[in-house]
Design a protein around this motif. Structure first.
Motif, short mmCIF file in Angstrom:
data_model
loop_
_atom_site.label_atom_id
_atom_site.label_comp_id
_atom_site.label_asym_id
_atom_site.label_seq_id
_atom_site.Cartn_x
_atom_site.Cartn_y
_atom_site.Cartn_z
N PRO A 1 -4.72 3.33 -2.74
CA PRO A 1 -4.21 4.63 -2.31
C PRO A 1 -4.98 5.79 -2.94
O PRO A 1 -5.55 5.67 -4.02
CB PRO A 1 -2.75 4.63 -2.79
CG PRO A 1 -2.40 3.18 -2.91
CD PRO A 1 -3.66 2.50 -3.33
N MET A 2 -4.96 6.93 -2.26
CA MET A 2 -5.69 8.11 -2.71
C MET A 2 -5.21 8.58 -4.08
O MET A 2 -5.99 9.06 -4.90
CB MET A 2 -5.52 9.24 -1.68
CG MET A 2 -6.29 10.49 -2.01
SD MET A 2 -8.06 10.17 -2.00
CE MET A 2 -8.70 11.73 -2.61
N ASN B 1 1.50 3.91 -3.09
CA ASN B 1 1.17 5.30 -2.82
C ASN B 1 2.35 6.21 -3.16
O ASN B 1 2.16 7.27 -3.77
CB ASN B 1 0.77 5.47 -1.36
CG ASN B 1 0.20 6.85 -1.08
OD1 ASN B 1 -0.65 7.34 -1.81
ND2 ASN B 1 0.69 7.49 -0.03
N TYR C 1 0.84 -1.20 0.00
CA TYR C 1 0.00 0.00 0.00
C TYR C 1 0.88 1.25 0.00
O TYR C 1 0.70 2.16 -0.81
CB TYR C 1 -0.92 -0.01 1.22
CG TYR C 1 -1.96 1.10 1.23
CD1 TYR C 1 -3.26 0.85 0.80
CD2 TYR C 1 -1.64 2.38 1.66
CE1 TYR C 1 -4.21 1.85 0.81
CE2 TYR C 1 -2.59 3.39 1.67
CZ TYR C 1 -3.87 3.12 1.25
OH TYR C 1 -4.81 4.13 1.26
N THR C 2 1.87 1.28 0.90
CA THR C 2 2.76 2.44 0.99
C THR C 2 3.60 2.59 -0.27
O THR C 2 3.79 3.70 -0.77
CB THR C 2 3.68 2.31 2.22
OG1 THR C 2 2.88 2.20 3.40
CG2 THR C 2 4.58 3.53 2.35
N LYS D 1 -3.29 13.32 2.18
CA LYS D 1 -2.64 12.34 3.04
C LYS D 1 -3.61 11.26 3.54
O LYS D 1 -3.21 10.39 4.32
CB LYS D 1 -2.01 13.04 4.24
CG LYS D 1 -0.85 13.96 3.87
CD LYS D 1 -0.28 14.66 5.09
CE LYS D 1 0.88 15.57 4.71
NZ LYS D 1 1.43 16.29 5.88
N SER D 2 -4.85 11.33 3.09
CA SER D 2 -5.82 10.33 3.52
C SER D 2 -5.45 8.96 2.97
O SER D 2 -4.79 8.85 1.93
CB SER D 2 -7.23 10.72 3.05
OG SER D 2 -7.29 10.77 1.64
N LYS D 3 -5.85 7.92 3.67
CA LYS D 3 -5.51 6.55 3.28
C LYS D 3 -6.78 5.71 3.17
O LYS D 3 -7.16 5.02 4.12
CB LYS D 3 -4.55 5.94 4.29
CG LYS D 3 -3.19 6.63 4.33
CD LYS D 3 -2.26 5.94 5.31
CE LYS D 3 -0.89 6.59 5.31
NZ LYS D 3 0.04 5.92 6.25
N ASN E 1 2.37 8.90 -6.22
CA ASN E 1 2.09 10.13 -5.50
C ASN E 1 2.08 11.36 -6.40
O ASN E 1 1.31 12.29 -6.20
CB ASN E 1 3.12 10.33 -4.37
CG ASN E 1 2.73 11.42 -3.42
OD1 ASN E 1 1.56 11.57 -3.07
ND2 ASN E 1 3.70 12.21 -2.99
#
Length: 222
Positions: free
Chosen positions: A155-156, A37, A33-34, A148-150, A41
């Protein structure tokens, strides 16, 4: 190939999948996930910039002031919007209106867009320095919270990119307004003979591109 998906639409999707697969193969830790993201980004500002330039190209123009205009929007968002929201919104709206007026001027005077936008890039850069003479400022809290929402699972950045692409497709390819803009870029004389205002259409195209770049500036400052 499905009859609902043309090869032209499938090619960029396939290219993206190949690139993402290569990244995952080279860096397996990106398959999280990270990692996804971080990977996507910057996709949102790039998508917005692409849509903005696409709108300008669609009316048969080229805009060389994109970077400077986005810098101005980012400076307003970081320096003015958090401290004085009303003034910040008014300045952002004024920038969009100024961009629309630029399109109208280009059409009325039949000026080369590439020259006009090159000159305006210095105006936008100078205005950005006046708004924020030195590095600093901060993103508005609501904007930072959105960016920055998750959301769960996806991912956003991916959600925002898909929404931008879908909205742009519907507006440009599936709406009457988009058809008129494409007609303006293809044959402006025919559009004028049909009774449509080419000045209004070009101003609308530039205003829409300016709004898209405003959104990119918000995302960049966030």
């Amino acid at each position: 190939m499905s009859k609902y998906i043309s090869p032209r639409l499938a090619l960029p999707v396939l290219s993206l999948l190949i690139l993402v697969a290569a990244v995952f193969w080279l860096q397996p830790r990106a398959m999280s996930y990270t990692g996804v993201n971080l990977l996507f980004n910057l996709a949102v500002p790039i998508a917005l910039a692409t849509v903005a330039q696409m709108i300008i190209i669609m009316v048969n123009d080229i805009d060389l002031s994109m970077g400077a205009f986005v810098s101005l929007i980012a400076c307003i968002t970081a320096a003015i919007l958090p401290e004085n929201p009303a003034l910040g919104v008014a300045m952002l709206a004024g920038c969009v209106l100024a961009y629309a007026a630029l399109g109208a001027l280009i059409e009325i005077r039949q000026l080369p867009a590439i020259v006009v936008t090159l000159g305006m890039s210095f105006v936008w850069s100078g205005a950005a320095v006046l708004v924020l003479p030195s590095p600093g400022g901060t993103a508005p809290g609501w904007l930072a919270a959105i960016m920055k929402s998750k959301p769960p699972l996806v991912p956003m950045a991916i959600i925002a990119s898909v929404l931008i692409a879908g909205t742009a497709h519907l507006l440009i390819m599936r709406s009457g307004f988009g058809t008129k803009l494409r007609a303006l870029g293809g044959n402006a004389r025919a559009v004028a003979r049909s009774g449509r205002s080419t000045v209004m259409l070009r101003a609308s195209a530039y205003g829409l591109a300016g709004f898209s770049r405003c959104s990119r500036g918000w995302r960049w400052s966030g």
